[in-house]
Every structure is written in C-alpha cells, then in structure tokens.
Design an enzyme around this catalytic site. Structure first.
Site, mmCIF file in Angstrom:
data_model
loop_
_atom_site.group_PDB
_atom_site.id
_atom_site.type_symbol
_atom_site.label_atom_id
_atom_site.label_comp_id
_atom_site.label_asym_id
_atom_site.label_seq_id
_atom_site.Cartn_x
_atom_site.Cartn_y
_atom_site.Cartn_z
ATOM 1 N N ASN A 44 59.218 38.180 27.249
ATOM 2 C CA ASN A 44 58.329 37.040 27.464
ATOM 3 C C ASN A 44 58.847 36.240 28.655
ATOM 4 O O ASN A 44 60.047 35.955 28.743
ATOM 5 C CB ASN A 44 58.283 36.154 26.211
ATOM 6 N N HIS B 264 73.772 33.703 32.698
ATOM 7 C CA HIS B 264 72.509 33.002 32.479
ATOM 8 C C HIS B 264 71.513 33.228 33.613
ATOM 9 O O HIS B 264 71.789 32.906 34.764
ATOM 10 C CB HIS B 264 72.753 31.494 32.334
ATOM 11 N N CYS C 138 72.264 25.897 26.720
ATOM 12 C CA CYS C 138 71.420 27.078 26.492
ATOM 13 C C CYS C 138 71.861 27.772 25.203
ATOM 14 O O CYS C 138 73.039 28.128 25.040
ATOM 15 C CB CYS C 138 71.538 28.028 27.686
ATOM 16 N N HIS D 202 63.193 41.747 23.876
ATOM 17 C CA HIS D 202 62.972 42.007 22.455
ATOM 18 C C HIS D 202 62.848 43.522 22.298
ATOM 19 O O HIS D 202 62.007 44.146 22.956
ATOM 20 C CB HIS D 202 61.652 41.401 21.974
ATOM 21 N N THR E 31 60.358 30.923 24.482
ATOM 22 C CA THR E 31 60.877 29.678 23.914
ATOM 23 C C THR E 31 62.349 29.466 24.240
ATOM 24 O O THR E 31 62.836 28.340 24.186
ATOM 25 C CB THR E 31 60.711 29.660 22.378
ATOM 26 N N HIS F 56 65.849 37.648 27.966
ATOM 27 C CA HIS F 56 66.143 38.500 26.815
ATOM 28 C C HIS F 56 65.041 39.518 26.626
ATOM 29 O O HIS F 56 63.864 39.215 26.769
ATOM 30 C CB HIS F 56 66.324 37.681 25.537
ATOM 31 N N ASP G 130 67.424 39.379 15.975
ATOM 32 C CA ASP G 130 66.626 38.164 16.048
ATOM 33 C C ASP G 130 66.701 37.439 14.710
ATOM 34 O O ASP G 130 66.636 38.055 13.647
ATOM 35 C CB ASP G 130 65.172 38.513 16.400
#
Ligand code: 5GP
Ligand code: ZN
Length: 117
Positions: free
Chosen positions: A89, A48, A6, A104, A97, A102, A32
């Site tokens: 997301n 994780h 990962c 943003h 992706t 996470h 980012d």
C-alpha cells in the site's frame, strides 16, 4: 536511518515486540498483528523509507533484498507451491497506515482477482 516516532522502526529497534519469522542484515519479516489471511507476514527494510516508491527510488538494491525476503518467507510458510499475494500500500488514499515501507505477504486461502476492494 531510523525515525524514533515510526512504529516499524521501533519494532526493528526491539522497542515494540513482534513475532519475527525471518531476519536478514537489512530486512525483517514479522506477523501482522491483525491478520487478513491465514498467512499474513509483513516484510520491511530495516532502514526507514516512507513507502515502496521512496524505497525503490532511494535504494533499489535494498528493494530487491526485501523481495528476496518475501520469497524466502513465502517458501518457509509453504506458499511457494500454492501461491500468495504481495501488496505494498502506497499512500493514505489506498489504505497505507504505517509510513515505513512494507510488503504484505498474504496466503493460505483462496483469493479472487479483485484488487480494488
Ligand atoms: P498498511 O495499512 O500501512 O498497508 O499496513 C499496516 C499493517 O500493520 C496493518 O495490516 C496492521 O494490522 C499492521 N500493524 C499495525 N500495528 C502493528 C503492530 O504493532 N505490530 C504488527 N505486527 N503489525 C501491526
Ligand atoms: Zn520507520
């Protein structure tokens, strides 16, 4: 629990460099690599979880710690007065992706309310 394949677990482990802006015992915030706004910081749990749904179901307290770090990052970046957007997301169909949960944190520019693009 980390996953060796990962990307974000590897950033937590220090195997891949990142521009870290904040770190707590349980969370990490870093810029980012392809910013979509003047401020674009990713906030992750060090542990994780594939996405925010798994995080929220699996460890709600840790999810709260991620949000506390989001707030601290926004303040440190000077966004707490002007406003900012937080996006998780969740699923490839909406553009996730990297399958390590996470947030943003986006700001520093005017945004309209269209969230579906
Ligand atoms: P997602 O599309 O999964 O919601 O967001 C993944 C984000 O990770 C993208 O905005 C992408 O630019 C960012 N990203 C991908 N690889 C790296 C990397 O190696 N380092 C950093 N700092 N960000 C990355
Ligand atoms: Zn991971």
């Amino acid at each position: 629990m980390t996953q060796p394949d990962c990307l974000f677990c590897r950033i937590v482990a220090g195997e891949i460099p990142a521009t870290v802006v904040r770190e707590t015992e349980t969370t990490l915030a870093f810029r980012d690599i392809a910013p979509k706004a003047p401020v674009h910081v990713l906030v992750i749990p060090k542990e994780h979880y594939a996405d925010v749904a798994a995080l929220g179901a699996g460890d709600p307290a840790l999810a709260g710690e991620v949000l506390a770090t989001v707030a601290d990052v926004a303040a440190a970046e000077g966004l707490d007065g002007t406003g900012f957007r937080v996006i998780f997301n969740t699923g490839a169909s909406v553009g996730q992706t990297v399958f390590h949960a996470h947030a943003h944190v986006l700001g520093g520019v005017e945004m309209d309310g269209d969230l579906t693009g």
